[in-house]
Design a protein around this motif. Structure first.
Motif, short mmCIF file in Angstrom:
data_model
loop_
_atom_site.label_atom_id
_atom_site.label_comp_id
_atom_site.label_asym_id
_atom_site.label_seq_id
_atom_site.Cartn_x
_atom_site.Cartn_y
_atom_site.Cartn_z
N TYR A 140 30.26 47.67 98.67
CA TYR A 140 30.21 46.22 98.56
C TYR A 140 31.57 45.60 98.90
N ILE A 141 32.64 46.17 98.34
CA ILE A 141 33.97 45.59 98.55
C ILE A 141 34.39 45.69 100.02
N GLN A 142 34.18 46.85 100.62
CA GLN A 142 34.62 47.02 102.00
C GLN A 142 33.83 46.15 102.97
N THR A 143 32.52 46.07 102.78
CA THR A 143 31.71 45.23 103.66
C THR A 143 32.08 43.77 103.51
N THR A 144 32.25 43.31 102.28
CA THR A 144 32.62 41.92 102.04
C THR A 144 34.00 41.61 102.60
N THR A 145 34.95 42.52 102.38
CA THR A 145 36.31 42.31 102.88
C THR A 145 36.33 42.24 104.40
N LEU A 146 35.61 43.15 105.05
CA LEU A 146 35.59 43.18 106.51
C LEU A 146 34.97 41.91 107.08
N THR A 147 33.81 41.51 106.56
CA THR A 147 33.14 40.33 107.11
C THR A 147 33.95 39.05 106.87
#
Length: 422
Positions: free
Chosen positions: A322-329
């Motif tokens: 969740y954190i990595q996907t949100t941070t990337l987007t």
């Protein structure tokens, strides 16, 4: 000699409740426990619970569940491990989607405005060809958010590989081409008044699409050939000590290293563009977009410098996906927002609310512009030693003299007023 007394139970006493004692060595084991026999005493055993990811295979053995299964509550059998993915309704997805929707609406608004006022001076001066290319890249950056949150499958994972780095490559390739053109023009002005090569709109488009093609051919096509795209279920990432909390993660087969390699080319373009923006920071702002591009690149670098530690610092977190996907987007959307806000919103504001400023300026030949840049560099150091703008006055006088000579040679109207008004 021994005297034996018979032992008997008197069951006629109604006020006492009795239970006949058991004559076995060990009690039966509970469900989910195996019997561990006591050596030398086959009728006695210890009960051991099947712990972890084990279940009770038979009376005497425990066995580990399959990699995609976990034991039930009493460890008597195995059940499939639940599969999770990033849901559209999750708070981790709502914020990036909201930013992307607002960004797409703003991008379309800018495109419609530019198309409607396509022949006005401010749109022409911004370089219409590269402006539309850059707006396309900004739109793709926002659209990538929906691909990153959509359920991973063959088509979604393939589109992620293509568009995750493509939007940024298009944006930074266009900006790099712009800053490189500005740099070459004013570097040429230090040597001569002849125009540098490949500064026409057609040449700029060829350079931009050549940079973009490297991302598509090398970064995407070769990757597809070597490692075809597909979705996987990762059961190891969240295989906790307690099987009750174990989860399988449905995701695309893109590792953290592959993701950085995918974005690496875009970051290389970004860094190179920032270098050119620094080199052209002293160029008079009335001649070009060097300063807005510079501010855009500085802010973008800050965004991505913050992205890297957050992305890799959460690699051991239970909320990693969740954190990595949100941070990337969000990082990709913020990069697009910076470009859109600093490069286009001021122009749209003038077009819509101050049309009196959207008028053609007096034409200047390229030779006059380059000469102005040369003189600007020449007199910039003198200004610190002359009071009351004496150096600037001398520069303007020289510009007027040079502009007059250039207009006689080229039969074009040349003016230095816009530069001297800075």
């Amino acid at each position: 000699s021994f005297i034996y007394f018979p032992l008997s139970l008197d069951s006629s006493l109604p006020r006492f409740h009795y239970q006949q004692p058991s004559s076995i060595c060990s009690l039966p084991c509970k469900p989910g426990e195996r019997k561990k026999l006591v050596k030398g005493i086959p009728c006695c055993w210890h009960c051991e619970r099947c712990d972890g990811y084990q279940y009770q295979l038979d009376e005497f053995h425990c066995k580990r569940c399959h990699f995609n299964e976990r034991p039930n509550e009493n460890h008597t059998s195995c059940t499939p491990i639940p599969i999770i993915k990033l849901e559209w309704s999750s708070p981790w997805a709502v914020v990036p989607v909201f930013i992307a929707i607002v960004g797409i609406i703003a991008t379309l608004f800018v495109v419609i405005t530019f198309v409607r006022y396509n022949d006005t001076p401010i749109v022409k001066a911004s370089g219409r060809e590269l402006s539309y290319v850059l707006l396309t890249g900004i739109f793709l950056c926002y659209a990538t958010t929906f691909l990153m949150i959509a359920e991973p499958d063959l088509s979604t994972c393939s589109l992620r590989r293509i568009f995750l780095g493509l939007g940024m490559s298009i944006s930074y390739a266009a900006l790099l081409t712009k800053t490189n053109r500005i740099y070459r023009i004013f570097e040429q002005g230090k040597k001569s008044v002849s125009a540098p090569r490949f500064i026409s709109p057609a040449s700029q488009l060829v350079i931009t699409f050549s940079l973009i093609s490297l991302q598509l051919l090398v970064g995407v096509c070769i990757w597809f050939i070597v490692d075809p795209s597909h979705s996987v279920i990762d059961y190891e990432d969240q295989r906790t000590t307690n099987p009750h909390f174990a989860r399988g993660i449905l995701k695309c087969d893109i590792s953290d290293l592959s993701l950085i390699c995918l974005l690496g080319y875009s970051m290389l373009l970004m860094v190179t563009c920032t270098v050119y923006a620094i080199k052209t920071r002293g160029v008079p702002e009335t001649f070009n977009e060097a300063k807005p591009i510079g501010f855009t690149m500085y802010t973008t670098c800050i965004v991505w410098l913050a992205f890297i530690p957050i992305f890799f610092g959460t690699s051991q977190s239970a909320e990693k996906m969740y954190i990595q996907t949100t941070t990337l987007t969000i990082s990709v959307s913020l990069s697009a927002s910076v470009s859109l806000g600093m490069l286009y919103m001021p122009k749209v504001y003038i077009i819509l609310f101050h049309p009196e400023q959207n008028v053609p300026k007096r034409k200047r030949s390229l030779k006059a512009v380059v000469t102005a840049a040369t003189m600007s560099n020449k007199f910039s150091q003198k200004g610190g030693f002359r009071p009351n703008g004496e150096a600037k006055s001398e520069l303007c006088e020289n510009l007027e003299t040079q502009a007059t000579k250039t207009s006689r040679l080229t039969n074009s109207s040349v003016s230095s007023n816009s530069f001297c008004s800075i």
